[in-house]
Design an enzyme around this catalytic site. Structure first.
Site, PDB file in Angstrom:
ATOM      1  N   GLU A  13      32.789  88.093  44.426  1.00  0.00           N
ATOM      2  CA  GLU A  13      32.038  88.847  43.410  1.00  0.00           C
ATOM      3  C   GLU A  13      30.938  89.690  44.057  1.00  0.00           C
ATOM      4  OE1 GLU A  13      32.683  89.164  40.083  1.00  0.00           O
ATOM      5  OE2 GLU A  13      34.530  88.087  40.522  1.00  0.00           O
ATOM      6  N   HIS A  66      32.209  85.113  34.673  1.00  0.00           N
ATOM      7  CA  HIS A  66      33.226  85.608  35.596  1.00  0.00           C
ATOM      8  C   HIS A  66      32.572  86.582  36.579  1.00  0.00           C
ATOM      9  CE1 HIS A  66      37.432  87.657  36.215  1.00  0.00           C
ATOM     10  NE2 HIS A  66      36.852  87.322  37.331  1.00  0.00           N
ATOM     11  N   HIS A 111      31.497  93.598  43.791  1.00  0.00           N
ATOM     12  CA  HIS A 111      30.670  94.142  42.699  1.00  0.00           C
ATOM     13  C   HIS A 111      29.172  94.135  42.996  1.00  0.00           C
ATOM     14  CE1 HIS A 111      34.369  93.900  40.368  1.00  0.00           C
ATOM     15  NE2 HIS A 111      34.462  92.619  40.674  1.00  0.00           N
TER      16      HIS A 111
END
Ligand SMILES: *[C@@H]1O[C@H](CO)[C@@H](O)[C@H](O)[C@H]1NC(C)=O
Ligand SMILES: *[C@@H]1O[C@H](CO)[C@@H](O)[C@H](O)[C@H]1NC(C)=O
Ligand SMILES: *[C@@H]1O[C@H](CO)[C@@H](O)[C@H](O)[C@H]1NC(C)=O
Ligand SMILES: *[C@@H]1O[C@H](CO)[C@@H](O)[C@H](O)[C@H]1NC(C)=O
Length: 255
Positions: free
Chosen positions: A117, A68, A121
């Protein structure tokens, strides 16, 4: 020791003490911008459960745990001018598609999930030299995935998708015995009229040196950064030790 030296010695220790104090747990908005994160959460999810949460465009989800994300705690969107560029990861695309697929949009050959992502992040993780490019960030995550081998671990422990229920403490113990650290395990809580929760996500915690460490969470608590991973009407939260746990093999077909 001469008085002058003693003076410096004391001053030295005083500064150390001050410094520890100033980097203690409180953090403000500007700290978040300067991203003093401490830990990485490496999240694997179970595609069948992800599809159960929102089956709109889920076709034939993989029957293995996929990536994920790799998330620094306490930091998000650290550099909005560092744009995702799929060409940077062209050498690892086939592994990316296999191990880090966009489970929810399996029919669309698109890169939005990786872009998301990276933006949220990866730009924060990039304060570490080993993660300071898109190639390194995604490449290192793939490497950690192979190293952790969650699919292999669960198989060895005899924990397989099944129509019968597991006890959450048994899953937890198997993982902790295998890895020597406690991961964070998340579930979809029981729906109205159901008694079982459904396992959906397993997160491993790493230090900045990329050493596995315990993920310390209290039951019922969510990580403040990833508090509400919500899709459709379901929401993942830390699994409840006392509820029977379903590890589904199919998106449909369970009552
Ligand atoms: C943000 O990313 C851009 C593009 O990679 C880079 O030039 C810039 O130095 C970065 N800014 C910060 C604060 O790291
Ligand atoms: C994307 O990355 C490639 C390879 O590093 C580079 O040649 C290209 O200019 C980049 N594209 C953009 C829009 O930055
Ligand atoms: C998906 O896109 C990649 C490149 O972006 C291409 O190599 C691949 O063939 C595409 N796959 C499908 C099924 O269209
Ligand atoms: C776990 O489930 C039990 C039984 O439904 C419930 O009584 C308890 O409050 C739950 N614990 C948490 C932390 O949600």
């Amino acid at each position: 020791m001469k008085p002058a030296k003693l003076h410096f010695w004391i001053l030295g220790w005083f500064s150390v003490a001050l410094c520890c104090w100033c980097t203690s747990e409180t953090f403000t908005q500007s700290d978040i911008r300067s991203h003093p994160w401490k830990k990485l959460y490496f999240a694997h999810h179970w595609p069948v459960t992800v599809c159960k949460m929102n089956a709109n465009d889920c076709h034939d989800p993989p029957k293995y745990w996929t990536i994920h994300g790799l998330w620094p705690d306490r930091a998000e969107d650290c550099n909005r001018t560092w744009h995702f560029n799929v060409t940077e990861i062209k050498d690892i695309l086939s592994d990316m598609r296999h191990y880090w697929p966009d489970v929810l949009h399996s029919s669309l050959n698109r890169t939005q999930f990786w872009k998301h992502e990276w933006d949220k992040h990866g730009t924060c993780a990039a304060t570490l030299e080993v993660l300071n490019s898109q190639k390194k960030y995604f490449g290192k995550a793939l490497e950690l995935y192979q190293h952790i081998d969650l699919n292999g671990c669960l198989l060895k422990a005899g924990i397989k998708p099944s129509s019968s229920y597991y006890k959450m403490p048994a899953i937890k113990e198997a993982l902790t015995r295998f890895y020597g650290v406690t991961p964070k395990i998340q579930c979809i809580p029981p729906e109205e009229g159901e008694k079982a929760q459904t396992i959906g996500q397993i997160e491993f915690c790493f230090t900045k040196e990329l050493q596995l460490v315990n993920c310390v969470v209290l039951e019922g608590e969510s990580n403040p950064m990833q508090a509400h991973f919500k899709l459709g009407t379901s929401e993942l939260s830390v699994c409840n030790d006392t509820l029977p746990t379903y590890y589904p093999s199919e998106v449909q077909g369970h009552k």
